[in-house]
Write a protein that holds these residues in place. Sequence first.
Motif, PDB file in Angstrom:
ATOM      1  N   TYR A  54     -50.423  30.345 -31.136  1.00  0.00           N
ATOM      2  CA  TYR A  54     -49.614  29.145 -30.945  1.00  0.00           C
ATOM      3  C   TYR A  54     -48.167  29.320 -31.399  1.00  0.00           C
ATOM      4  O   TYR A  54     -47.271  28.664 -30.879  1.00  0.00           O
ATOM      5  CB  TYR A  54     -50.268  27.930 -31.591  1.00  0.00           C
ATOM      6  N   GLN A  55     -47.908  30.238 -32.329  1.00  0.00           N
ATOM      7  CA  GLN A  55     -46.537  30.439 -32.782  1.00  0.00           C
ATOM      8  C   GLN A  55     -45.659  31.023 -31.669  1.00  0.00           C
ATOM      9  O   GLN A  55     -44.610  30.444 -31.351  1.00  0.00           O
ATOM     10  CB  GLN A  55     -46.502  31.335 -34.031  1.00  0.00           C
ATOM     11  N   PRO A  56     -46.052  32.135 -31.038  1.00  0.00           N
ATOM     12  CA  PRO A  56     -45.231  32.617 -29.923  1.00  0.00           C
ATOM     13  C   PRO A  56     -45.226  31.664 -28.729  1.00  0.00           C
ATOM     14  O   PRO A  56     -44.238  31.594 -27.990  1.00  0.00           O
ATOM     15  CB  PRO A  56     -45.837  33.973 -29.553  1.00  0.00           C
ATOM     16  N   ALA A  57     -46.310  30.919 -28.552  1.00  0.00           N
ATOM     17  CA  ALA A  57     -46.344  29.933 -27.466  1.00  0.00           C
ATOM     18  C   ALA A  57     -45.240  28.899 -27.652  1.00  0.00           C
ATOM     19  O   ALA A  57     -44.596  28.481 -26.688  1.00  0.00           O
ATOM     20  CB  ALA A  57     -47.711  29.252 -27.410  1.00  0.00           C
ATOM     21  N   ALA A  58     -45.002  28.504 -28.903  1.00  0.00           N
ATOM     22  CA  ALA A  58     -43.939  27.526 -29.193  1.00  0.00           C
ATOM     23  C   ALA A  58     -42.568  28.102 -28.885  1.00  0.00           C
ATOM     24  O   ALA A  58     -41.689  27.403 -28.367  1.00  0.00           O
ATOM     25  CB  ALA A  58     -44.012  27.092 -30.653  1.00  0.00           C
ATOM     26  N   VAL A  59     -42.366  29.367 -29.190  1.00  0.00           N
ATOM     27  CA  VAL A  59     -41.071  30.002 -28.936  1.00  0.00           C
ATOM     28  C   VAL A  59     -40.800  30.078 -27.431  1.00  0.00           C
ATOM     29  O   VAL A  59     -39.700  29.741 -26.972  1.00  0.00           O
ATOM     30  CB  VAL A  59     -41.002  31.399 -29.585  1.00  0.00           C
ATOM     31  N   VAL A  60     -41.789  30.490 -26.668  1.00  0.00           N
ATOM     32  CA  VAL A  60     -41.613  30.602 -25.211  1.00  0.00           C
ATOM     33  C   VAL A  60     -41.352  29.226 -24.596  1.00  0.00           C
ATOM     34  O   VAL A  60     -40.423  29.058 -23.795  1.00  0.00           O
ATOM     35  CB  VAL A  60     -42.845  31.278 -24.558  1.00  0.00           C
ATOM     36  N   ALA A  61     -42.141  28.244 -24.976  1.00  0.00           N
ATOM     37  CA  ALA A  61     -41.945  26.895 -24.436  1.00  0.00           C
ATOM     38  C   ALA A  61     -40.580  26.342 -24.832  1.00  0.00           C
ATOM     39  O   ALA A  61     -39.899  25.710 -24.017  1.00  0.00           O
ATOM     40  CB  ALA A  61     -43.056  25.961 -24.920  1.00  0.00           C
ATOM     41  N   GLY A  62     -40.166  26.585 -26.067  1.00  0.00           N
ATOM     42  CA  GLY A  62     -38.848  26.128 -26.518  1.00  0.00           C
ATOM     43  C   GLY A  62     -37.722  26.756 -25.725  1.00  0.00           C
ATOM     44  O   GLY A  62     -36.699  26.108 -25.460  1.00  0.00           O
ATOM     45  N   ALA A  63     -37.902  28.009 -25.327  1.00  0.00           N
ATOM     46  CA  ALA A  63     -36.882  28.669 -24.498  1.00  0.00           C
ATOM     47  C   ALA A  63     -36.768  27.988 -23.138  1.00  0.00           C
ATOM     48  O   ALA A  63     -35.669  27.845 -22.594  1.00  0.00           O
ATOM     49  CB  ALA A  63     -37.216  30.151 -24.332  1.00  0.00           C
ATOM     50  N   VAL A  64     -37.895  27.541 -22.595  1.00  0.00           N
ATOM     51  CA  VAL A  64     -37.873  26.808 -21.320  1.00  0.00           C
ATOM     52  C   VAL A  64     -37.088  25.510 -21.486  1.00  0.00           C
ATOM     53  O   VAL A  64     -36.254  25.160 -20.649  1.00  0.00           O
ATOM     54  CB  VAL A  64     -39.304  26.519 -20.821  1.00  0.00           C
ATOM     55  N   LEU A  65     -37.351  24.810 -22.576  1.00  0.00           N
ATOM     56  CA  LEU A  65     -36.624  23.562 -22.829  1.00  0.00           C
ATOM     57  C   LEU A  65     -35.125  23.811 -22.946  1.00  0.00           C
ATOM     58  O   LEU A  65     -34.324  23.117 -22.314  1.00  0.00           O
ATOM     59  CB  LEU A  65     -37.149  22.891 -24.102  1.00  0.00           C
ATOM     60  N   GLU A  66     -34.749  24.806 -23.718  1.00  0.00           N
ATOM     61  CA  GLU A  66     -33.326  25.084 -23.902  1.00  0.00           C
ATOM     62  C   GLU A  66     -32.651  25.478 -22.588  1.00  0.00           C
ATOM     63  O   GLU A  66     -31.565  24.992 -22.260  1.00  0.00           O
ATOM     64  CB  GLU A  66     -33.136  26.190 -24.937  1.00  0.00           C
ATOM     65  N   ASP A  67     -33.304  26.330 -21.816  1.00  0.00           N
ATOM     66  CA  ASP A  67     -32.726  26.737 -20.538  1.00  0.00           C
ATOM     67  C   ASP A  67     -32.650  25.552 -19.576  1.00  0.00           C
ATOM     68  O   ASP A  67     -31.673  25.397 -18.840  1.00  0.00           O
ATOM     69  CB  ASP A  67     -33.542  27.874 -19.927  1.00  0.00           C
TER      70      ASP A  67
ATOM     71  N   ASP B 247     -42.076  26.997 -14.592  1.00  0.00           N
ATOM     72  CA  ASP B 247     -43.524  26.820 -14.559  1.00  0.00           C
ATOM     73  C   ASP B 247     -44.229  28.104 -14.987  1.00  0.00           C
ATOM     74  O   ASP B 247     -45.210  28.056 -15.732  1.00  0.00           O
ATOM     75  CB  ASP B 247     -43.969  26.389 -13.164  1.00  0.00           C
ATOM     76  N   ASP B 248     -43.736  29.258 -14.518  1.00  0.00           N
ATOM     77  CA  ASP B 248     -44.338  30.538 -14.909  1.00  0.00           C
ATOM     78  C   ASP B 248     -44.276  30.743 -16.420  1.00  0.00           C
ATOM     79  O   ASP B 248     -45.253  31.163 -17.042  1.00  0.00           O
ATOM     80  CB  ASP B 248     -43.641  31.705 -14.207  1.00  0.00           C
ATOM     81  N   PHE B 249     -43.133  30.441 -17.021  1.00  0.00           N
ATOM     82  CA  PHE B 249     -43.002  30.601 -18.468  1.00  0.00           C
ATOM     83  C   PHE B 249     -43.888  29.615 -19.220  1.00  0.00           C
ATOM     84  O   PHE B 249     -44.471  29.956 -20.250  1.00  0.00           O
ATOM     85  CB  PHE B 249     -41.540  30.467 -18.910  1.00  0.00           C
ATOM     86  N   LEU B 250     -43.996  28.399 -18.715  1.00  0.00           N
ATOM     87  CA  LEU B 250     -44.879  27.433 -19.364  1.00  0.00           C
ATOM     88  C   LEU B 250     -46.340  27.865 -19.254  1.00  0.00           C
ATOM     89  O   LEU B 250     -47.121  27.681 -20.189  1.00  0.00           O
ATOM     90  CB  LEU B 250     -44.671  26.032 -18.798  1.00  0.00           C
ATOM     91  N   GLU B 251     -46.706  28.463 -18.136  1.00  0.00           N
ATOM     92  CA  GLU B 251     -48.061  28.997 -17.996  1.00  0.00           C
ATOM     93  C   GLU B 251     -48.301  30.134 -18.978  1.00  0.00           C
ATOM     94  O   GLU B 251     -49.385  30.236 -19.565  1.00  0.00           O
ATOM     95  CB  GLU B 251     -48.312  29.457 -16.559  1.00  0.00           C
ATOM     96  N   GLN B 252     -47.291  30.978 -19.194  1.00  0.00           N
ATOM     97  CA  GLN B 252     -47.412  32.041 -20.196  1.00  0.00           C
ATOM     98  C   GLN B 252     -47.610  31.431 -21.581  1.00  0.00           C
ATOM     99  O   GLN B 252     -48.431  31.904 -22.372  1.00  0.00           O
ATOM    100  CB  GLN B 252     -46.178  32.934 -20.189  1.00  0.00           C
ATOM    101  N   SER B 253     -46.872  30.388 -21.856  1.00  0.00           N
ATOM    102  CA  SER B 253     -46.993  29.704 -23.132  1.00  0.00           C
ATOM    103  C   SER B 253     -48.396  29.117 -23.297  1.00  0.00           C
ATOM    104  O   SER B 253     -49.006  29.226 -24.372  1.00  0.00           O
ATOM    105  CB  SER B 253     -45.921  28.619 -23.232  1.00  0.00           C
ATOM    106  N   GLU B 254     -48.909  28.507 -22.244  1.00  0.00           N
ATOM    107  CA  GLU B 254     -50.265  27.952 -22.289  1.00  0.00           C
ATOM    108  C   GLU B 254     -51.311  29.045 -22.512  1.00  0.00           C
ATOM    109  O   GLU B 254     -52.281  28.842 -23.255  1.00  0.00           O
ATOM    110  CB  GLU B 254     -50.571  27.182 -21.004  1.00  0.00           C
TER     111      GLU B 254
END
Length: 119
Positions: free
Chosen positions: A27-40, A12-19
């Motif tokens: 939006y480009q780094p936001a996609a990378v951070v959110a994608g890392a959450v998905l992969e993990d 949730d913390d990482f998704l909030e950072q992405s938001e």
Amino acid sequence: ELRQIVEAEVFDDFLEQSESLLSAGFYQPAAVVAGAVLEDGLRKLCIREGLDLPTKPKLDSMNVALSKNGTYNLLTQKRITALADVRNSAAHGKWDQFRQEDVDDLIQWIRNFMERNYI
């Protein structure tokens, strides 16, 4: 269960950072951070489901394995593949292949997916 609750808070913390990145126009780094959450999250689901993982598992192979074992259906597998493409495009500087709206969708979908499948 305590471990899962703590991990969910970290997700949730990482998704909030992405938001926050997204709302600031990054939006480009936001996609990378959110994608890392998905992969993990997929990695942790594989472990929870007792699936064998290589030392460096790939998102796509984890996605296929989780679908095959019934953790989620084929439609969800295809959706994850599409969302992973947004993350990969962002990570490789292919800015013309996605839009800010795609990243917003990515973040919201990952949040819902993690709430349904992780806790």
